[in-house]
Design a protein around this motif. Structure first.
Motif, mmCIF file in Angstrom:
data_model
loop_
_atom_site.group_PDB
_atom_site.id
_atom_site.type_symbol
_atom_site.label_atom_id
_atom_site.label_comp_id
_atom_site.label_asym_id
_atom_site.label_seq_id
_atom_site.Cartn_x
_atom_site.Cartn_y
_atom_site.Cartn_z
ATOM 1 N N MET A 304 0.859 -1.184 0.000
ATOM 2 C CA MET A 304 0.000 0.000 0.000
ATOM 3 C C MET A 304 0.892 1.230 0.000
ATOM 4 O O MET A 304 1.762 1.390 0.861
ATOM 5 C CB MET A 304 -0.892 0.007 1.234
ATOM 6 N N LYS A 305 0.655 2.111 -0.957
ATOM 7 C CA LYS A 305 1.462 3.322 -1.058
ATOM 8 C C LYS A 305 1.253 4.177 0.185
ATOM 9 O O LYS A 305 0.151 4.280 0.706
ATOM 10 C CB LYS A 305 1.027 4.130 -2.278
ATOM 11 N N LYS A 306 2.319 4.842 0.619
ATOM 12 C CA LYS A 306 2.213 5.672 1.820
ATOM 13 C C LYS A 306 1.238 6.826 1.608
ATOM 14 O O LYS A 306 0.541 7.222 2.529
ATOM 15 C CB LYS A 306 3.591 6.202 2.216
ATOM 16 N N SER B 89 13.987 2.821 -5.642
ATOM 17 C CA SER B 89 13.729 3.765 -4.546
ATOM 18 C C SER B 89 12.675 3.169 -3.615
ATOM 19 O O SER B 89 12.014 2.190 -3.959
ATOM 20 C CB SER B 89 13.208 5.076 -5.116
ATOM 21 N N ALA B 90 12.506 3.788 -2.453
ATOM 22 C CA ALA B 90 11.535 3.279 -1.472
ATOM 23 C C ALA B 90 10.130 3.216 -2.075
ATOM 24 O O ALA B 90 9.405 2.240 -1.882
ATOM 25 C CB ALA B 90 11.548 4.166 -0.233
ATOM 26 N N GLY B 91 9.769 4.253 -2.819
ATOM 27 C CA GLY B 91 8.446 4.287 -3.430
ATOM 28 C C GLY B 91 8.285 3.200 -4.487
ATOM 29 O O GLY B 91 7.262 2.516 -4.545
ATOM 30 N N GLU B 92 9.312 3.039 -5.297
ATOM 31 C CA GLU B 92 9.269 2.001 -6.339
ATOM 32 C C GLU B 92 9.180 0.610 -5.711
ATOM 33 O O GLU B 92 8.510 -0.276 -6.235
ATOM 34 C CB GLU B 92 10.522 2.091 -7.222
ATOM 35 N N LEU B 93 9.853 0.462 -4.590
ATOM 36 C CA LEU B 93 9.835 -0.834 -3.905
ATOM 37 C C LEU B 93 8.427 -1.210 -3.446
ATOM 38 O O LEU B 93 8.019 -2.365 -3.548
ATOM 39 C CB LEU B 93 10.770 -0.804 -2.695
ATOM 40 N N GLU B 95 5.604 -0.319 -4.735
ATOM 41 C CA GLU B 95 4.886 -0.728 -5.949
ATOM 42 C C GLU B 95 5.340 -2.116 -6.404
ATOM 43 O O GLU B 95 4.525 -2.959 -6.769
ATOM 44 C CB GLU B 95 5.179 0.306 -7.045
ATOM 45 N N PHE B 96 6.638 -2.358 -6.340
ATOM 46 C CA PHE B 96 7.185 -3.651 -6.760
ATOM 47 C C PHE B 96 6.635 -4.786 -5.891
ATOM 48 O O PHE B 96 6.236 -5.835 -6.386
ATOM 49 C CB PHE B 96 8.717 -3.624 -6.681
ATOM 50 N N ARG B 97 6.609 -4.535 -4.593
ATOM 51 C CA ARG B 97 6.096 -5.560 -3.673
ATOM 52 C C ARG B 97 4.646 -5.889 -3.968
ATOM 53 O O ARG B 97 4.236 -7.034 -3.931
ATOM 54 C CB ARG B 97 6.215 -5.064 -2.220
ATOM 55 N N LEU B 98 3.878 -4.837 -4.285
ATOM 56 C CA LEU B 98 2.443 -5.036 -4.514
ATOM 57 C C LEU B 98 2.192 -6.038 -5.636
ATOM 58 O O LEU B 98 1.268 -6.835 -5.571
ATOM 59 C CB LEU B 98 1.801 -3.684 -4.844
ATOM 60 N N TYR B 99 3.010 -5.998 -6.679
ATOM 61 C CA TYR B 99 2.748 -6.852 -7.847
ATOM 62 C C TYR B 99 3.580 -8.126 -7.870
ATOM 63 O O TYR B 99 3.281 -9.032 -8.640
ATOM 64 C CB TYR B 99 2.974 -6.054 -9.135
ATOM 65 N N ASN B 100 4.641 -8.176 -7.035
ATOM 66 C CA ASN B 100 5.556 -9.305 -7.200
ATOM 67 C C ASN B 100 5.742 -10.204 -5.986
ATOM 68 O O ASN B 100 6.166 -11.333 -6.132
ATOM 69 C CB ASN B 100 6.936 -8.791 -7.619
ATOM 70 N N ILE B 101 5.447 -9.691 -4.803
ATOM 71 C CA ILE B 101 5.801 -10.463 -3.614
ATOM 72 C C ILE B 101 4.593 -10.634 -2.695
ATOM 73 O O ILE B 101 3.879 -9.670 -2.404
ATOM 74 C CB ILE B 101 6.958 -9.786 -2.836
#
Ligand SMILES: Nc1ncnc2c1ncn2[C@@H]1O[C@H](COP(=O)(O)OP(=O)(O)O)[C@@H](O)[C@H]1O
Ligand SMILES: [Mg+2]
Lengths: 405, 248
Positions: A304-306, B89-93, B95-101
């Motif tokens: 979930m985005k911050k 980056s933290a933000g990209e991570l 997003e990455f987690r949401l679709y991959n992990i």
């Protein structure tokens, strides 16, 4: 949006916490609305009392009269003018006055005094002159008798039924001299007025001063005193540049200043109230963030985005604070209404002081909607400002260290 | 039951979902440095069913956090399905987690105000999936965890074992590359634990879902088909278990 749904559900998960936050906001709004309406009610009432001494809310003069208060600076006042001014919606009445200084004498003594020619009925509407009568009878329009203020009567040792003489200067240098019977005695709270004022009916005064159709001032009474400045502007527009329109604030700047100082002191009281409420709300937010630390870390971990999570926090705060605000306003309406109808009444010494100045020691609340809106918005803003704390916590959440596994 | 060394050379490159290059993670580098992970080289292939074992403090959680993109190594690179997550980056991570992990946590970590179904669906909402797609996937997942009749229950109304099954369904809902589970059975009784392993095992065999879970429960270790043992942050042993009972 599903985020709103989730926020709504989150409000119900810890009912005690939500209830604490909501009631902090609720009492804040209730108290500050009440305090605010009591404040403006008290000041409104105070102003009403002060202007009903003599000045009225607004006075109209010929330009320059206020700086040089002489009869020759009087203006022409007829029913056409009055009719025109009464078209302004907030203007409910006009009372013309012919005022000048003269000498008043009995067989025993002579003193200087303010002679005010008034229309007895209209004057009564503006300053409740009839209520100030303590002996004798009130004036009629066609009377050629006089009312004396209590202090003045004492100073010249005149009683009702006695004869007094007035000598002065009339309009454009004419000599003015007249003889009148004292019809009644009026008592003013203000010593200044009480010691040196006498009233004649307007036609009698016009004759005495050879000033037919002339008034030195026109006192305006208002439907809604809150619209003071607007009404001054409307009057100025109708009258043009040959006249001056003065509100009580301009006539009595010292009174205005005094009220402003008092009103600022009330603001500190309100500020303390807001601070207490802020601590209350902040405490619950603090509690909430400790309790939900793990859950928030989990949400960030699963993706979930911050920014979305921050939005969730803000929506939850808005729901809670807005809920408390609305309840506070809803409950404050009947409360304020009740204390408007049944005003707080002071007794004892304070009441005596008030009575000495000629008004009752009662404090009705003001029903002005501005107050409800202003207090509601202020508390709402405080709540939203405080919701920056959960937002700050979310931004600083590190899922790797915050997650309890 | 026989054991053998895993042979990464035989696996096709595209089959490797997790690839760590000499990663290290040091806590308190300025005071008393703690090497939670030291020079770890690992390849995990699609379809593996891997247990990460070792005593408490050996670095299991730290390693899973690194692979899951929740933490960054102080040294080395991590590639997930070819993407170098250590460079994100933290933000990209996020997003990455949401679709991959997919994540399963020891203490379940379901959202208490949502029903079991809504909890699992949540991640698909974050992904912006349509209602139709979500409903279809939920139905399928809850059939797989054998909880079709309990979709409307709140977490508080479910047993620990049931909650953890919902957590597995949530992790799977996003169709991730693999699922990381840090001590998923630590809060469960042995019967629930075995039941959870049954479901994970079945998903692994039938749908080729990749699981990596940490544990120190011997009965859970026995279910794994690859066992990586950590000691003091280093890989002490790495063995493939040839499971003769499985219908390969
Ligand atoms: N945030 C941290 N700060 C400092 N040391 C930590 C932190 N997290 C873990 N460690 C240390 O790193 C080592 C590995 O911990 P961890 O990965 O939690 O092991 P495990 O999950 O196998 O019990 C331990 O010695 C632990 O004390
Ligand atoms: Mg651990």
């Amino acid at each position: 949006m599903w985020l709103i749904g989730l926020a709504w559900k989150n409000l119900w998960r810890n009912k005690t916490r939500t209830a604490i936050t909501m009631s902090a906001v609720f009492f804040a709004v209730l108290l500050s609305v009440f305090a605010g309406s009591l404040k403006s009610g008290i000041f409104g009432n105070m102003i009403k009392n002060v202007v009903s001494f003599y000045t009225g809310y607004i006075q109209i003069h010929k330009k320059g009269y206020w700086n040089e208060q002489v009869l020759d600076n009087g203006m022409i006042c007829d029913s056409a003018l009055e009719h025109r001014l009464l078209q302004i919606p907030n203007v409910t009445g006009l009372a013309p006055r012919l005022e000048t200084f003269g000498l008043i004498a009995t067989n025993k003594s002579t003193k200087g005094c303010l002679v005010a020619g008034v229309d007895p009925e209209k004057e009564n509407e503006v300053t409740s002159l009839k209520k100030k009568l303590i002996r004798g009878q009130y004036l009629n329009f066609n009377d050629t008798e006089a009312l004396l203020s209590e202090g003045l009567a004492e100073r010249i040792k005149a009683r009702t039924g006695d004869t007094i003489y007035i000598i002065g200067q009339g309009y454009h240098g004419a000599t003015a001299a007249g003889r009148y019977r004292v019809k009644g005695i009026v008592k003013f709270g203000s010593p200044e007025l009480n010691n040196q004022t006498m009233f004649l009916s307007l036609p009698a005064a016009s004759e005495l001063f050879s000033a037919e159709g002339i008034a030195t001032s026109l006192v305006v009474s208002l439907r809604n005193p809150d619209l003071l400045d607007e009404t001054v502007r409307a009057l100025e527009q109708k009258l043009g540049s040959e006249t001056e329109v003065m509100s009580w604030e301009a006539i009595m700047p010292d009174v205005k200043q005094h009220i402003e100082t008092d009103s600022n002191n009330m603001k500190y009281v309100q500020g303390i109230l807001y601070m207490l409420v802020s601590f209350g709300i902040f405490g619950t937010f603090l509690m909430m963030m400790v309790e939900r630390k793990n859950e928030l870390a989990m949400l960030i971990a699963i993706g979930m985005k911050k920014s979305k999570l921050c939005l969730l926090m803000v929506i939850e705060s808005v729901f809670t604070v807005l809920g408390g605000c609305i309840m506070g306003i809803l409950v404050s309406i009947p409360l304020v209404w009740y204390f408007n109808q049944k005003p707080l009444r002071l007794g004892g010494e304070i009441a005596k002081v008030y009575e000495k100045f000629g008004f009752e020691a009662i404090f009705p609340t003001s029903l002005s909607p501005d107050n409800f809106v202003f207090q509601g918005i202020t508390v709402l803003a405080i709540g939203l400002l405080l919701s920056l704390y959960p937002v700050y916590k979310v931004i600083n959440t590190d899922p790797a260290t915050s997650l309890k596994r | 039951m026989k054991t053998s060394k895993p042979d990464s050379a035989t696996a096709a490159k595209s089959d490797v979902v997790i690839d760590t290059h000499n990663i290290s993670r040091v806590y308190n580098p300025d005071t008393i440095p703690v090497y939670a992970i030291r020079n770890v080289h690992l390849h995990i292939k699609r379809g593996e069913f891997t247990a990460l074992v070792g005593p408490s403090g050996s670095g299991k959680t730290t390693l899973l956090n690194l692979i899951g993109g929740l933490d960054k190594p102080d040294q080395g690179r991590i590639l997930i399905n070819g993407t170098e997550i250590t460079a994100l980056s933290a933000g990209e991570l996020i997003e990455f987690r949401l679709y991959n992990i997919g994540f399963v946590f020891q203490s379940f970590n379901l959202i208490p105000v949502l029903t079991a179904g809504e909890n699992a669906e949540f991640i698909m909402l974050l992904q912006g999936k349509s209602k139709k797609e979500r409903d279809a996937r939920m139905k399928q997942l809850f059939r797989e965890i054998d909880m079709e009749d309990k979709m409307d229950r709140r977490p508080g109304e479910l047993s620990g074992g049931q909650q953890q099954r919902v957590a597995v369904a949530r992790a799977l809902a996003s169709k991730p590359q693999f699922i990381l589970a840090d001590e998923p059975t630590a809060n469960l009784d042995s019967k629930s634990a075995s039941n959870l392993l049954d479901i994970m095992d079945k998903m692994n065999r039938e749908e080729n879902i990749t699981f990596i879970f940490s544990t120190h429960d011997q009965r859970v270790i026995e279910r794994a088909r690859r066992v990586i043992t950590l000691v003091d942050g280093e890989v002490a042993s790495d063995t493939n278990v040839i499971d003769t009972s499985a219908p390969h």
